[in-house]
Design a protein around this motif. Structure first.
Motif, PDB file in Angstrom:
ATOM      1  N   SER A 166       0.880  -1.115   0.175  1.00 22.25           N
ATOM      2  CA  SER A 166       0.070  -0.193   0.068  1.00 22.25           C
ATOM      3  C   SER A 166       0.739   1.136  -0.021  1.00 22.25           C
ATOM      4  CB  SER A 166      -0.842   0.014   1.079  1.00 22.25           C
ATOM      5  OG  SER A 166      -0.302  -0.140   2.460  1.00 22.25           O
ATOM      6  N   THR A 189       4.283 -10.805  -6.218  1.00 23.08           N
ATOM      7  CA  THR A 189       3.164 -10.303  -7.082  1.00 23.08           C
ATOM      8  C   THR A 189       1.746 -10.217  -6.465  1.00 23.08           C
ATOM      9  OG1 THR A 189       2.722 -12.523  -8.004  1.00 23.08           O
ATOM     10  CG2 THR A 189       4.341 -11.068  -9.312  1.00 23.08           C
ATOM     11  N   LEU A 192       1.730  -7.195  -4.371  1.00 23.90           N
ATOM     12  CA  LEU A 192       1.700  -5.890  -5.003  1.00 23.90           C
ATOM     13  C   LEU A 192       0.320  -5.891  -5.981  1.00 23.90           C
ATOM     14  CD1 LEU A 192       5.098  -5.545  -6.280  1.00 23.90           C
ATOM     15  CD2 LEU A 192       4.264  -4.453  -4.305  1.00 23.90           C
ATOM     16  N   LEU A 193      -0.501  -6.726  -5.898  1.00 28.38           N
ATOM     17  CA  LEU A 193      -1.589  -6.816  -6.715  1.00 28.38           C
ATOM     18  C   LEU A 193      -2.612  -5.719  -6.760  1.00 28.38           C
ATOM     19  CD1 LEU A 193      -3.348  -8.935  -8.526  1.00 28.38           C
ATOM     20  CD2 LEU A 193      -4.727  -9.305  -6.491  1.00 28.38           C
ATOM     21  N   HIS A 194      -2.532  -4.919  -5.562  1.00 26.12           N
ATOM     22  CA  HIS A 194      -3.485  -3.782  -5.692  1.00 26.12           C
ATOM     23  C   HIS A 194      -2.838  -2.525  -5.405  1.00 26.12           C
ATOM     24  CE1 HIS A 194      -6.859  -6.395  -5.785  1.00 26.12           C
ATOM     25  NE2 HIS A 194      -6.581  -6.871  -4.633  1.00 26.12           N
ATOM     26  N   ASN A 195      -1.418  -2.276  -5.602  1.00 26.87           N
ATOM     27  CA  ASN A 195      -0.573  -1.430  -5.464  1.00 26.87           C
ATOM     28  C   ASN A 195      -0.951  -0.325  -6.586  1.00 26.87           C
ATOM     29  OD1 ASN A 195       2.051   0.418  -6.182  1.00 26.87           O
ATOM     30  ND2 ASN A 195       2.300  -0.364  -4.135  1.00 26.87           N
ATOM     31  N   SER A 196      -1.302   0.868  -6.380  1.00 26.71           N
ATOM     32  CA  SER A 196      -1.587   1.717  -7.494  1.00 26.71           C
ATOM     33  C   SER A 196      -0.734   2.759  -7.632  1.00 26.71           C
ATOM     34  CB  SER A 196      -3.051   2.361  -7.073  1.00 26.71           C
ATOM     35  OG  SER A 196      -2.918   3.195  -5.714  1.00 26.71           O
ATOM     36  N   VAL A 219      -1.682 -10.409 -12.031  1.00 23.50           N
ATOM     37  CA  VAL A 219      -1.325  -9.212 -11.560  1.00 23.50           C
ATOM     38  C   VAL A 219      -1.647  -8.395 -12.759  1.00 23.50           C
ATOM     39  CG1 VAL A 219       0.338  -7.719 -10.539  1.00 23.50           C
ATOM     40  CG2 VAL A 219       0.320 -10.013  -9.951  1.00 23.50           C
ATOM     41  N   ASN A 223      -3.838  -5.061 -12.180  1.00 27.17           N
ATOM     42  CA  ASN A 223      -3.027  -3.853 -11.626  1.00 27.17           C
ATOM     43  C   ASN A 223      -2.897  -3.252 -12.882  1.00 27.17           C
ATOM     44  OD1 ASN A 223      -0.931  -1.877 -11.156  1.00 27.17           O
ATOM     45  ND2 ASN A 223      -0.416  -2.958  -9.357  1.00 27.17           N
ATOM     46  N   CYS A 224      -3.814  -2.198 -12.971  1.00 22.79           N
ATOM     47  CA  CYS A 224      -3.467  -1.156 -14.251  1.00 22.79           C
ATOM     48  C   CYS A 224      -2.433  -0.058 -13.950  1.00 22.79           C
ATOM     49  CB  CYS A 224      -5.089  -0.919 -14.767  1.00 22.79           C
ATOM     50  SG  CYS A 224      -6.043  -2.244 -15.163  1.00 22.79           S
ATOM     51  N   SER A 225      -1.790  -0.046 -12.994  1.00 26.11           N
ATOM     52  CA  SER A 225      -0.865   1.131 -13.104  1.00 26.11           C
ATOM     53  C   SER A 225       0.520   0.829 -13.413  1.00 26.11           C
ATOM     54  CB  SER A 225      -0.949   1.489 -11.396  1.00 26.11           C
ATOM     55  OG  SER A 225      -0.163   0.518 -10.636  1.00 26.11           O
ATOM     56  N   ASN A 251      -5.456  -5.027 -19.715  1.00 22.61           N
ATOM     57  CA  ASN A 251      -4.941  -3.842 -19.192  1.00 22.61           C
ATOM     58  C   ASN A 251      -4.498  -2.815 -20.051  1.00 22.61           C
ATOM     59  OD1 ASN A 251      -2.335  -2.533 -18.174  1.00 22.61           O
ATOM     60  ND2 ASN A 251      -2.073  -4.139 -16.707  1.00 22.61           N
TER      61      ASN A 251
END
Length: 253
Positions: A166, A189, A192-196, A219, A223-225, A251
């Motif tokens: 986070s 991974t 870090l799945l929801h790291n934006s 991932v 995760n689109c960032s 993605n």
């Protein structure tokens, strides 16, 4: 008179008859006599006799009394030397971590601007990562963290990734050239799945193979960032490549 002379001669012969004298006593007497002679003449202190066999035996005794290190003793000294080298290396790496912790603390207090922390090829232990992770987690200035080729284990990478799950400021994380394996890559991974905020993720040469590529594809679906992911040199076959390609369809980044 003749009889007495004969008896005296016989007694004299008996006193020097080698067969009637203990060989060891003869040797000791000969050595002592010649030692006294050498001392009187002021010559070398080394005792030498006229009998070669005594010289050889004395030389052998001298060799036996010399301190000779056995292979076992030599091996122990080698182990001590290796242990000393390892201790020295560990101390050096710990100093590197201490320097990083100080810089992170200074940045947190506003004493310096620290945006990049590069520990490429600095061999780190699990204890080093455990010490570094809390400071990285609370840093608001750090943008790039590279642990490329640092020898970190899968468990250490998992601890770090979970702490950064986070994180709102880090944009680049490089864990490349570390033997994480498929399970290690999956743990990282997933964390870090929801790291934006993370934009670049280096996972090259981590031995992920197809199983790790599949975990990475999950991932990329969520995760689109992330804009750049490095997966080179991971023994990924067509099976893993298809998983990754399918994830990229979903993605937009």
């Amino acid at each position: 008179g003749v009889s007495a002379s004969s008896n005296a001669t016989a007694a004299s012969n008996a006193s020097v008859n080698p067969s009637s004298i203990n060989p060891s006593s003869h040797r000791v007497i000969a050595v002592q006599q010649e030692a006294r002679t050498a001392g009187t003449s002021g010559g070398s202190s080394e005792v030498r006799t006229q009998r070669p066999e005594l010289n050889r035996e004395m030389s052998t005794d001298s060799v036996k009394s010399t301190s000779v290190k056995t292979p076992k003793e030599t091996g122990k000294e080698g182990e001590k030397s290796d242990a000393t080298k390892k201790t020295s290396e560990k101390a050096k790496h710990s100093v590197a971590i201490q320097n990083c912790l100080k810089r992170l603390a200074d940045a947190k207090d506003g004493k310096r601007d620290l945006k990049m922390l590069l520990l490429c090829d600095v061999k780190l232990s699990d204890a080093d990562i455990n010490a570094l992770t809390p400071a990285v987690k609370t840093s608001t200035s750090l943008r790039s963290l590279s642990l490329y080729g640092s020898g970190i284990t899968a468990s250490a990478a998992k601890v770090l990734a979970e702490a950064l799950a986070s994180h709102e400021f880090l944009t680049m994380l490089d864990l490349g050239c570390n033997a994480l394996g498929a399970k290690g890559v999956e743990d990282v991974t997933t964390a870090l799945l929801h790291n934006s905020t993370l934009l670049n993720l280096g996972m090259g040469s981590t031995d992920m193979q197809d199983a790790g590529a599949t975990a990475m594809s999950h991932v990329l679906r969520m995760n689109c960032s992330l804009t750049e992911v490095y997966l080179n040199s991971n023994n990924i076959t067509e099976v893993g490549a298809q998983e990754l390609a399918g994830a990229l369809v979903f993605n937009d980044s």
